[in-house]
Scaffold this active site. Sequence first.
Site, mmCIF file in Angstrom:
data_model
loop_
_atom_site.group_PDB
_atom_site.id
_atom_site.type_symbol
_atom_site.label_atom_id
_atom_site.label_comp_id
_atom_site.label_asym_id
_atom_site.label_seq_id
_atom_site.Cartn_x
_atom_site.Cartn_y
_atom_site.Cartn_z
ATOM 1 N N GLU A 3 -5.863 -3.596 -2.013
ATOM 2 C CA GLU A 3 -6.336 -3.724 -3.395
ATOM 3 C C GLU A 3 -7.625 -4.533 -3.446
ATOM 4 O OE1 GLU A 3 -3.257 -4.087 -6.507
ATOM 5 O OE2 GLU A 3 -1.840 -4.459 -4.895
ATOM 6 N N GLU A 63 22.002 6.056 16.993
ATOM 7 C CA GLU A 63 22.779 6.531 18.138
ATOM 8 C C GLU A 63 23.999 5.630 18.374
ATOM 9 O OE1 GLU A 63 19.607 5.776 17.964
ATOM 10 O OE2 GLU A 63 18.351 6.930 19.332
ATOM 11 N N TRP A 88 -7.234 -6.443 -19.245
ATOM 12 C CA TRP A 88 -6.805 -5.514 -18.210
ATOM 13 C C TRP A 88 -7.541 -4.208 -18.376
ATOM 14 C CZ3 TRP A 88 -3.944 -7.279 -14.363
ATOM 15 C CH2 TRP A 88 -3.168 -8.441 -14.570
ATOM 16 N N ALA A 98 -8.286 0.303 -9.973
ATOM 17 C CA ALA A 98 -8.242 0.679 -11.386
ATOM 18 C C ALA A 98 -9.678 0.798 -11.863
ATOM 19 C CB ALA A 98 -7.509 -0.391 -12.192
ATOM 20 N N ALA A 108 -15.906 -5.933 -16.886
ATOM 21 C CA ALA A 108 -16.992 -5.922 -17.861
ATOM 22 C C ALA A 108 -18.153 -6.792 -17.371
ATOM 23 C CB ALA A 108 -16.488 -6.415 -19.214
ATOM 24 N N PRO A 162 -14.862 -4.221 -4.967
ATOM 25 C CA PRO A 162 -15.884 -3.235 -4.640
ATOM 26 C C PRO A 162 -16.494 -3.379 -3.246
ATOM 27 C CG PRO A 162 -16.246 -4.141 -6.839
ATOM 28 C CD PRO A 162 -15.114 -4.916 -6.246
ATOM 29 N N THR A 163 -16.810 -4.619 -2.833
ATOM 30 C CA THR A 163 -17.505 -4.811 -1.561
ATOM 31 C C THR A 163 -16.593 -4.525 -0.378
ATOM 32 O OG1 THR A 163 -18.774 -6.534 -2.679
ATOM 33 C CG2 THR A 163 -18.969 -6.421 -0.286
#
Lengths: 337, 337
Positions: free
Chosen positions: B262, B47, B164, B148, B157, B265-266
């Site tokens: 990101e 404005e 990666w 990912a 693993a 898991p927990t």
Amino acid sequence: MLRALQLAASPGVPLGPNPRVGCVLLAPDGTIVGEGYHHGAGNPHAEIEALKVAGDLARGATAVVTLEPCNHTGRTGPCSEALIEAGVAKVVVAQRDANPIAEGGLDTLAAAGVEVGHGLMADEARALNPAFTFAHEHARPYVTWKFATTLDGRSAAADGTSRWVSSPAARRDTHLLRALCDTMLVGTNTVEVDDPQLTVRGPDDRPLAHQPLRVVMGERDLDPDRRVFDTAAETLHLRTRDPLEALTSLYREHGRHHVFFEGGPTLAAAFLSAGVVDEVVTYVAPMLLGSGTAAVGDLGIPTISDALRLEITDVTVVGEGTEANVRLKLQPAKGDG
Amino acid sequence: MLRALQLAASPGVPLGPNPRVGCVLLAPDGTIVGEGYHHGAGNPHAEIEALKVAGDLARGATAVVTLEPCNHTGRTGPCSEALIEAGVAKVVVAQRDANPIAEGGLDTLAAAGVEVGHGLMADEARALNPAFTFAHEHARPYVTWKFATTLDGRSAAADGTSRWVSSPAARRDTHLLRALCDTMLVGTNTVEVDDPQLTVRGPDDRPLAHQPLRVVMGERDLDPDRRVFDTAAETLHLRTRDPLEALTSLYREHGRHHVFFEGGPTLAAAFLSAGVVDEVVTYVAPMLLGSGTAAVGDLGIPTISDALRLEITDVTVVGEGTEANVRLKLQPAKGDG
């Protein structure tokens, strides 16, 4: 040869166990005097069809065939003999016959004084019958492994329930893929736990007239009342847990070229570890479980650099809105496994 | 209003914390006498820009603005006062201001005898600033959760290695998405195990000049030598394990509108269970591990019918050949969770 390939790929030809084959007969001046294609097991071979159309004009003609003429007597007589008898002067084929019990057609023809040649558009001819070609070259069927998984890699919830991870649209799509194979394979555990019927059903959910062979592998005895043993299709129980043994038997004793494998996590891991998964089809459902059965069992892979690497060949969204699942097709990465 | 929306969406306007706003001033005969848009925090509001262009022509004009003029003094004075002082006769806005500390502009204008209206193209105006709108309406930032995963739902693993899972192309793509947010959030565990720098890097792998706030949440003390505490950007350690508490603090005390989460898991399971994941972005890598860390921790879901259902909003293959990963964007299904 292009015309012969087009004939071979005629719509409506059922796949397996026989290959798709096309044949064109050319007079010495290049005029087409006969055409034919194989309509599927039990029907005359492409060469026989073309010879019938040509009649006496076959004498001195050149036969252009997508696959080396067969040299054995199956449900029909050997095509190599028929071509010789008809007086064909020259035979040009795209793909040499990969089937060890039918091969030798070109040798028979050459021995009878027929001029022979091969290799023209051979890749295109192989692509007409990928599973047929693969199976004869590897002495086992091509294996498509299909599994359904949640976004977090689960095939069933903590209490064992798995109906349904994949959406109705994904399950309908699975039936289309099953119909392209000549064999459906699961383990005894899947039969005990999920009791699938293992038939190919159409869009109206009724079984199609032509059904692949149903195969259950594993050493355990099974309850004959399981749905897989109903009358909807033939069923075979292979008493082995060894993937390669089962596949070899399916090829050698049952003439199978393409197995649609829907085994559970443990059997899938055995197939993957044995290196006998040639294609992976997975339906990823947009849901999270956080626990439950992993879609793939232990592969004995300790560290990330040893991961079994695949290459994506196709990504398709199957179904719409809340029914949408993502279908991935993959193949083992070259130089891996 | 369309012109005002176009101005607001001018390229090069940095996103957050301020909304994108456009303003057009019309003389009583409909002639445009001034235009402006907000260039980002610290610059004049739309404005004020438009009033400066119009000069004396603003007297008796109609101001068309994509967002309700602010009513508070931040780094700039209140726009409502500036419009009144300039003698604007009428103010039409698309979206009412969602920010509780800036709202009330139309009331101030009306009290000063200015004719006011609102609602024209409000949906389009909201879509200009989705995170800004969401944050003010929910009193917490919009949360995009990125993870990912392998095809079988693993993020690392068996030995913990995860470099990666995603391909270089997927990691470059992640930096583009990080750059659209004003905050990056991980848990203390991720900092201890993976030691990420949490910066936005460009295609040349160098940090961009403008960096989102880096936030680590969790109660544990952290080694100050971890990369997240370097000088590349600001970093905040929130001493809580409660997702809503962390998000509320980020909104109220730090003015944050869009968190790129990101977590491992927990922590991801905690966010999902708390219902504070508004968007999911996952990179599916075409590899199988068969064991290792599940990408998502326990959600307390016992059976398939209780699965957390999402809706796919986008499917994109990122990268080519062996670098190809499948990026899925999803949102919680309506009526779920």
